[in-house]
Design a protein around this motif. Structure first.
Motif, short mmCIF file in Angstrom:
data_model
loop_
_atom_site.label_atom_id
_atom_site.label_comp_id
_atom_site.label_asym_id
_atom_site.label_seq_id
_atom_site.Cartn_x
_atom_site.Cartn_y
_atom_site.Cartn_z
N ILE A 127 0.85 -1.19 0.00
CA ILE A 127 0.00 0.00 0.00
C ILE A 127 0.88 1.24 0.00
O ILE A 127 1.80 1.36 0.81
N GLY A 128 0.63 2.14 -0.96
CA GLY A 128 1.42 3.38 -1.08
C GLY A 128 1.17 4.29 0.11
O GLY A 128 0.06 4.35 0.64
N ALA A 129 2.22 5.02 0.52
CA ALA A 129 2.13 5.84 1.73
C ALA A 129 1.07 6.93 1.62
O ALA A 129 0.50 7.34 2.62
N MET A 130 0.79 7.42 0.40
CA MET A 130 -0.19 8.50 0.25
C MET A 130 -1.62 7.97 0.09
O MET A 130 -2.54 8.74 -0.19
N THR A 131 -1.81 6.67 0.25
CA THR A 131 -3.16 6.12 0.17
C THR A 131 -3.98 6.65 1.35
O THR A 131 -3.53 6.67 2.48
N ARG A 132 -5.19 7.11 1.05
CA ARG A 132 -6.05 7.70 2.10
C ARG A 132 -6.73 6.60 2.91
O ARG A 132 -7.06 5.54 2.37
N HIS A 133 -7.02 6.91 4.17
CA HIS A 133 -7.71 5.93 5.02
C HIS A 133 -9.01 5.45 4.35
O HIS A 133 -9.36 4.27 4.41
N HIS A 134 -9.73 6.38 3.72
CA HIS A 134 -11.02 6.01 3.14
C HIS A 134 -10.85 5.04 1.96
O HIS A 134 -11.70 4.18 1.74
N ALA A 135 -9.75 5.17 1.22
CA ALA A 135 -9.50 4.24 0.11
C ALA A 135 -9.28 2.83 0.66
O ALA A 135 -9.72 1.84 0.06
N VAL A 136 -8.62 2.72 1.81
CA VAL A 136 -8.41 1.40 2.43
C VAL A 136 -9.75 0.86 2.91
O VAL A 136 -10.09 -0.31 2.71
N GLU A 137 -10.54 1.73 3.52
CA GLU A 137 -11.85 1.35 4.05
C GLU A 137 -12.74 0.78 2.94
O GLU A 137 -13.49 -0.16 3.15
N MET A 138 -12.65 1.35 1.72
CA MET A 138 -13.55 0.96 0.65
C MET A 138 -12.98 -0.15 -0.24
O MET A 138 -13.65 -0.61 -1.15
N SER B 32 -0.16 8.98 9.06
CA SER B 32 -0.52 8.45 10.37
C SER B 32 0.67 7.71 10.99
O SER B 32 0.98 7.89 12.17
N LEU B 33 1.37 6.92 10.17
CA LEU B 33 2.52 6.16 10.69
C LEU B 33 3.65 7.09 11.08
O LEU B 33 4.29 6.89 12.12
N CYS B 34 3.92 8.12 10.27
CA CYS B 34 5.06 9.01 10.55
C CYS B 34 4.75 9.95 11.70
O CYS B 34 5.64 10.37 12.43
N HIS B 35 3.48 10.30 11.86
CA HIS B 35 3.10 11.14 13.00
C HIS B 35 3.30 10.35 14.30
O HIS B 35 3.83 10.86 15.28
N GLY B 36 2.89 9.08 14.29
CA GLY B 36 3.21 8.18 15.40
C GLY B 36 2.48 8.47 16.70
O GLY B 36 3.04 8.33 17.78
N ASP B 37 1.22 8.85 16.60
CA ASP B 37 0.42 9.00 17.83
C ASP B 37 0.20 7.61 18.42
O ASP B 37 -0.28 6.71 17.73
N PRO B 38 0.55 7.39 19.70
CA PRO B 38 0.41 6.04 20.26
C PRO B 38 -1.05 5.59 20.36
O PRO B 38 -1.31 4.40 20.52
N ALA B 39 -1.99 6.54 20.26
CA ALA B 39 -3.41 6.15 20.31
C ALA B 39 -4.00 6.00 18.91
O ALA B 39 -5.20 5.78 18.77
N ALA B 40 -3.20 6.12 17.86
CA ALA B 40 -3.70 5.98 16.49
C ALA B 40 -3.70 4.50 16.09
O ALA B 40 -2.91 3.71 16.61
N GLU B 41 -4.58 4.15 15.17
CA GLU B 41 -4.77 2.74 14.80
C GLU B 41 -3.62 2.19 13.94
O GLU B 41 -3.15 1.07 14.16
N ALA C 251 8.17 -3.11 11.08
CA ALA C 251 7.27 -2.30 11.91
C ALA C 251 7.73 -2.26 13.36
O ALA C 251 7.65 -1.23 14.02
N GLY C 252 8.26 -3.40 13.84
CA GLY C 252 8.67 -3.48 15.24
C GLY C 252 9.83 -2.54 15.60
O GLY C 252 10.06 -2.27 16.78
N ASP C 253 10.56 -2.04 14.59
CA ASP C 253 11.71 -1.16 14.86
C ASP C 253 11.40 0.30 14.55
O ASP C 253 12.30 1.15 14.59
N PHE C 254 10.15 0.62 14.20
CA PHE C 254 9.86 1.94 13.66
C PHE C 254 9.70 3.02 14.73
O PHE C 254 10.01 4.18 14.49
N TYR C 255 9.22 2.66 15.91
CA TYR C 255 8.93 3.68 16.93
C TYR C 255 9.94 3.68 18.06
O TYR C 255 10.29 2.63 18.59
N HIS C 256 10.36 4.90 18.45
CA HIS C 256 11.23 5.07 19.62
C HIS C 256 10.43 5.52 20.82
O HIS C 256 10.84 5.34 21.95
N GLY C 257 9.31 6.15 20.58
CA GLY C 257 8.48 6.65 21.67
C GLY C 257 7.27 7.33 21.07
O GLY C 257 7.04 7.23 19.86
#
Ligand SMILES: Cc1cc2nc3c(=O)[nH]c(=O)nc-3n(C[C@H](O)[C@H](O)[C@H](O)COP(=O)(O)OP(=O)(O)OC[C@H]3O[C@@H](n4cnc5c(N)ncnc54)[C@H](O)[C@@H]3O)c2cc1C
Ligand code: FES
Ligand code: FES
Lengths: 277, 165
Positions: free
Chosen positions: A70-81, A113-122, A143-149
């Motif tokens: 999945i391309g990084a610029m894919t919108r959440h709604h495109a995944v949903e549909m 969403s991934l680069c912002h890295g909010d811990p409460a984001a899906e 994925a397991g190495d992507f977040y430091h905090g």
């Protein structure tokens, strides 16, 4: 509620975008659904915004063997549909309903969403659950190495996330996704996502990820181990509550979040077990 | 590659409700402010300016978006529609008429945004049920109606027969 002044650049190639990011205080602008509110609140004041939305070919959902890219610029709604997402990764489809609201899902991107890295984001939790690989302009990161905090990733200042690679799930994998938020579309107070593979009615492979109750999305390996050792779902949920270090904030106390993780783990595991074949 | 200097005004061109428009904007100008203050298109309302209330929702290339979370310079060349585009030469469109019939608005502050989101939902899911409609409405804050009239109005024009009264 108005953002501070900034320079704006809309490159049409990744190379030009990466080059622009070498400027001090430059930031990528993707869907803007986290960055613009933060700038409106003046929590951030980048001097240059590099709008990557005019770079072609960054939004796609492509089959790759049993998996998906999945391309990084894919919108959440495109995944949903997407039908192929619904067939291969129903857990992604189900989780999208919890990401903000329709108008925000139309604009917000997976990469953002991934680069912002909010811990409460899906999304950060989902890529960990599904063992995805994150491909950037420099390298590929598990994925397991992507977040430091919280809000802190492994990305360099001039590195752009371009693709998320999801390996196929084993046939018959069951899944569960359970979230509690104050209002529909809010960030999670806590959420638990799980996948289970069964053989002769025994769990052979279990993955459990908690969202919103730790500084980063977290795999609950002790709880996973209790299930593959054929101990009960209840015991796994008790272990889950001990594995996390939630924070207290305006929305919920640490104790309440811990309690929620126990309840949501039970529900997610029960749902995953039921769906596993 | 488009480069726009900070603190200077730059010409932005796009189509608004089928008409070519242009105006000058600094990079930091929000689209919501550009629509209202530069173009004088007051149908789009502004509440929170951080994406939460939904009052500023418009459509860009056929999808509902928050105009307070876009910079005007980002929409160069795009096709935007706002609530002003909904009525037909004969008067209110179906959804608008249903909102009137079911008292789906009182002060009307939230209404333009709600109409723009429901318009997308109706195109994509003409048979959306009450739960789905309520889910989409959760992205819009209405302090007057308690939402029931809005839900009834939507059910009137969406496929669901059970909610009709
Ligand atoms: C009212 C509201 C409610 C929300 N609720 C939720 C929710 O419940 N759950 C949820 O998950 N999200 C929620 N969000 C956030 C939303 O999902 C955003 O879409 C997402 O967090 C950021 O994606 P974006 O494309 O908008 O990124 P942007 O806001 O453009 O960017 C976010 C950050 O990531 C960086 N960035 C973006 N793309 C890249 C890239 N490809 N490479 C490197 N760096 C990049 C930017 O520089 C910036 O620092 C909500 C937002 C709002 C306004
Ligand atoms: S003003 Fe844009 S969502 Fe509130
Ligand atoms: S009608 Fe007044 S806020 Fe909705």
């Amino acid at each position: 509620m108005k953002p501070p002044a900034f320079e704006y650049l809309a490159p049409v190639s990744l190379e030009a975008a990466v080059a622009a990011l070498s400027n001090e205080d430059a930031k990528v602008l993707a869907g803007g659904q986290s960055l613009v509110p933060m700038m409106n609140f003046r929590l951030l004041a980048p001097s240059l915004l590099v709008d990557i939305s005019r770079i072609p070919d960054l939004a796609y959902i492509t089959e790759d063997g049993d998996g998906l890219r999945i391309g990084a610029m894919t919108r959440h709604h495109a995944v949903e549909m997407s039908d192929v997402v619904r067939q291969r990764f129903p857990v992604l489809h189900a989780a999208m309903a919890h990401v903000a609201h329709l108008a925000i899902r139309n604009r917000g991107t997976i990469g953002g969403s991934l680069c912002h890295g909010d811990p409460a984001a899906e999304w950060p939790g989902l890529v960990l659950l599904l063992n995805a690989q994150l491909k950037t302009t420099k390298r590929t990161i598990p994925a397991g190495d992507f977040y430091h905090g919280a809000l802190a990733t492994d990305l360099a200042d001039d590195e752009i996330l371009i693709e998320i690679q999801f390996p196929g799930l084993a046939p018959g994998t069951g899944w569960g996704f359970e979230e509690m938020a104050r209002r529909s579309g809010d960030f999670a107070l806590a959420a638990v996502a799980a996948t289970i593979c069964l053989s002769d009615d025994r769990a052979t492979e279990v993955r459990i990820v908690v969202i919103g109750a730790h500084a980063t999305p977290l795999r609950l390996t002790a709880a996973e181990g209790l299930l593959t050792d054929h101990v009960s779902i209840g015991a796994a949920a008790d272990a889950a509550m001990q594995e996390i270090s939630p924070d207290s904030d305006l929305h919920a106390s640490a104790d309440y979040r811990r309690h929620l993780v126990g309840v949501l783990t039970k529900r997610a595991l029960a749902a995953a077990w039921k769906r596993a074949a | 590659m488009r480069y726009l200097e900070a603190g200077k005004r730059h010409t932005v061109r796009f189509t608004l409700n089928g008409r070519a428009v242009e105006g000058d904007a600094e990079p930091r100008l929000l689209l919501s402010d550009f629509l209202r203050q530069t173009l004088g298109a007051f149908g789009t309302h502004v509440g929170c300016e951080h994406g939460s209330c939904g009052a500023c929702t418009i459509q860009m290339d056929g999808k509902a978006v928050r105009s307070c979370l876009l910079y005007a310079v980002q929409v160069e060349g795009k096709a935007l529609t706002t609530v002003e585009n909904l009525a037909t030469p004969d008067g209110l469109n179906e959804l608008q008429a249903a909102m009137q019939k079911h008292h789906g608005l009182q002060c009307g502050f939230c209404t333009p945004g709600i109409l723009m989101s429901l318009t997308q939902l109706r195109e994509e899911e003409p048979n959306a049920d009450e739960a789905r409609i309520r889910d989409v409405l959760s992205g819009h804050i209405c302090r007057c109606t308690g939402y029931d009239g809005i839900v009834k109005a939507a059910l009137d024009v969406f496929g669901d027969v059970f909610g009709k009264n």
